[in-house]
Write a protein that holds these residues in place. Structure first.
Motif, PDB file in Angstrom:
ATOM      1  N   LEU A  17      -3.437  42.153  26.621  1.00 48.86           N
ATOM      2  CA  LEU A  17      -4.151  40.878  26.776  1.00 48.86           C
ATOM      3  C   LEU A  17      -3.517  40.041  27.893  1.00 48.86           C
ATOM      4  O   LEU A  17      -4.218  39.421  28.699  1.00 48.86           O
ATOM      5  CB  LEU A  17      -4.138  40.114  25.456  1.00 48.86           C
ATOM      6  N   ALA A  18      -2.193  40.047  27.953  1.00 47.94           N
ATOM      7  CA  ALA A  18      -1.505  39.317  29.016  1.00 47.94           C
ATOM      8  C   ALA A  18      -1.791  39.933  30.375  1.00 47.94           C
ATOM      9  O   ALA A  18      -1.988  39.218  31.368  1.00 47.94           O
ATOM     10  CB  ALA A  18       0.001  39.303  28.746  1.00 47.94           C
ATOM     11  N   MET A  20      -4.493  41.575  31.233  1.00 50.43           N
ATOM     12  CA  MET A  20      -5.867  41.225  31.598  1.00 50.43           C
ATOM     13  C   MET A  20      -5.916  39.828  32.200  1.00 50.43           C
ATOM     14  O   MET A  20      -6.565  39.595  33.230  1.00 50.43           O
ATOM     15  CB  MET A  20      -6.779  41.319  30.384  1.00 50.43           C
ATOM     16  N   ASP A  21      -5.224  38.870  31.564  1.00 51.98           N
ATOM     17  CA  ASP A  21      -5.242  37.489  32.049  1.00 51.98           C
ATOM     18  C   ASP A  21      -4.522  37.345  33.394  1.00 51.98           C
ATOM     19  O   ASP A  21      -4.972  36.603  34.278  1.00 51.98           O
ATOM     20  CB  ASP A  21      -4.579  36.562  31.025  1.00 51.98           C
ATOM     21  N   GLU A  22      -3.424  38.055  33.537  1.00 58.04           N
ATOM     22  CA  GLU A  22      -2.593  37.895  34.727  1.00 58.04           C
ATOM     23  C   GLU A  22      -3.094  38.691  35.924  1.00 58.04           C
ATOM     24  O   GLU A  22      -2.977  38.248  37.073  1.00 58.04           O
ATOM     25  CB  GLU A  22      -1.149  38.294  34.407  1.00 58.04           C
ATOM     26  N   TYR A  25      -8.617  39.977  35.310  1.00 58.35           N
ATOM     27  CA  TYR A  25      -9.662  38.969  35.529  1.00 58.35           C
ATOM     28  C   TYR A  25      -9.545  38.300  36.901  1.00 58.35           C
ATOM     29  O   TYR A  25     -10.564  38.110  37.579  1.00 58.35           O
ATOM     30  CB  TYR A  25      -9.636  37.915  34.422  1.00 58.35           C
ATOM     31  N   ARG A  83     -13.715  44.657  28.223  1.00 58.28           N
ATOM     32  CA  ARG A  83     -14.126  43.331  28.686  1.00 58.28           C
ATOM     33  C   ARG A  83     -14.269  43.291  30.201  1.00 58.28           C
ATOM     34  O   ARG A  83     -14.962  42.439  30.749  1.00 58.28           O
ATOM     35  CB  ARG A  83     -13.129  42.281  28.209  1.00 58.28           C
ATOM     36  N   SER A  84     -13.614  44.226  30.888  1.00 56.08           N
ATOM     37  CA  SER A  84     -13.774  44.375  32.339  1.00 56.08           C
ATOM     38  C   SER A  84     -13.823  45.873  32.635  1.00 56.08           C
ATOM     39  O   SER A  84     -12.886  46.459  33.172  1.00 56.08           O
ATOM     40  CB  SER A  84     -12.610  43.710  33.077  1.00 56.08           C
ATOM     41  N   ARG A 270     -17.405  40.116  25.697  1.00 60.92           N
ATOM     42  CA  ARG A 270     -17.496  39.394  26.969  1.00 60.92           C
ATOM     43  C   ARG A 270     -18.877  38.747  27.093  1.00 60.92           C
ATOM     44  O   ARG A 270     -19.006  37.592  27.519  1.00 60.92           O
ATOM     45  CB  ARG A 270     -17.252  40.368  28.122  1.00 60.92           C
TER      46      ARG A 270
END
Length: 401
Positions: A17-18, A20-22, A25, A83-84, A270
């Motif tokens: 999850l980190a 993906m955010d960093e 996305y 999600r991506s 998403r």
């Protein structure tokens, strides 16, 4: 079945999850702006290096070659990647068709085949393709495959035509696993074999890239039509034994369907997120979309359908781990039927909530919808799985008569 994530899964989830955010996305706009031709955009290599550094590499593969996760442990990670879906799976070396090909080589490949092809695939330095589908036959029944693989001394000679071969347009796709018939007169489930064909083999022609609902999927390596004309490869390129191709394909597809379905759940999440954000931002006819009853119905229905689909997929993954793919056959077919349809419905509503914007390249919704719709055909169409599932259900009652 325990519904709580174990410590290993939770650790990977937090790190993913980190990541993906960093990394993922923020890279989406650059990635989808495109690279040159059929190769993935250059930013993908940066993402792959970051994934390796974060210990998020080859998560899909159990055993010594991969992260050693069970299907149940990997399932929620595949959901996050979904999600991506164009970026996260290849960034972590968890993208089809390479995943299935690596599983085949890890389970059925010889030491020499593993050294030459599995090793660079695990490193992410090359790509691969799985050549099964053909234009002349109903390929949803793999026993129909017409491509011939004939023994000639120390070589096999391959003749046939394939299409919609995912990833084949990418010049870094260096190896094809080709399915064809070695003995047309044998029992229908042992006529087929699988064999390794390097991209530069004489007689192999990559004729054209094929679109999917108008998309080239160029950043995914495209989908190619291939022609095999007297293609010769060493007999040592055969995977497993002659006649083992159908069994290998079935072993390959079980985990792949779990991966696809969990990524679809992530796509649905998403889509629901984008629908909710849109509903809160727009005010037609004097009040926000979020206060319109029909929009509220879509949002509530989407949440219910996502939860139902996720639980069924997790049950299938758990059964694969506890009783094997054969024991989980009903659930694997069930998720293949219900999940793409469910996600297609949710994404359709998200597109509707966005109006014209939802059909454009300015949101991921249109491409996500195409992916979900396509997966109602990939790995077997809905109708084939329903037919098989109905037969199994009926057989339970025939035995009681």
């Amino acid at each position: 079945m325990d519904f709580e994530f174990d410590a290993t899964t939770e650790d990977y989830r937090k790190r993913l999850l980190a990541f993906m955010d960093e990394h993922v996305y923020p890279a989406e706009d650059e990635y989808h702006a495109g690279g040159d031709g059929w190769e993935a955009p250059p930013v993908l290599e940066d993402l792959k290096n970051a994934a390796k550094a974060a210990g998020l590499w080859n998560l899909f593969l159990p055993g010594e070659h991969g992260a050693g996760l069970t299907n149940l442990q990997y399932a929620p990670l595949a959901e996050i990647m979904g999600r991506s879906p164009a970026i996260a799976p290849p960034a972590l070396n968890c993208n089809a068709p390479d995943t299935g090909n690596m599983e085949v080589l890890a389970e059925f490949g010889t030491p020499a085949q593993q050294e030459q092809w599995l090793k660079p695939l695990l490193e992410g330095s090359i790509r691969s393709a799985f050549a099964m589908t053909e234009p002349q036959v109903a390929s949803s029944d793999a026993t129909n495959i017409g491509t011939r693989i004939e023994r000639d001394g120390d070589e096999y000679v391959i003749n046939g035509r394939k299409f919609y071969i995912t990833g084949a347009m990418n010049p870094n796709c260096k190896i094809f696993i080709v399915m064809g018939k070695t003995d047309p007169d044998a029992d229908r489930h042992v006529q087929q074999s699988q064999i390794l064909v390097p991209r530069d083999t004489p007689g192999l022609t990559i004729k054209r890239g094929m679109t999917v609902f108008g998309y080239t999927d160029g950043d995914h390596g495209g989908h190619a039509e291939l022609l095999f004309e007297n293609v010769r490869v060493p007999a040592s390129n055969l995977i497993g034994v002659e006649g083992g191709g159908f069994a290998i394909s079935q072993a390959r597809l079980g985990p792949g369907r779990i991966h696809h379905c969990m990524r679809l759940i992530g796509m649905a999440e998403r889509g629901l997120e984008l629908m909710c954000r849109r509903a809160l931002e727009r005010t037609p006819f004097g009040k926000p979309l979020a206060e319109q009853g029909v929009i509220q119905d879509w949002i509530a229905e989407s949440r219910v359908r996502i939860e139902q689909a996720r639980l069924l997929v997790l049950k299938a993954a758990w059964l694969m781990d506890t009783v094997g793919n054969k024991g989980a056959h009903t659930e694997i077919q069930a998720i293949k039927i219900v999940v793409p349809q469910t996600v297609e419905w949710i994404l359709d509503k998200a597109i509707q909530a966005h109006g014209a914007l939802g059909t454009s390249q300015d949101t991921p919704l249109a491409h996500l919808w195409v992916s979900a719709r396509t997966l109602r055909l990939a790995d077997g169409p809905d109708e084939v799985h329903k037919r098989s599932l109905a037969r199994r259900e009926l057989n339970r009652y025939r035995s009681r008569q």
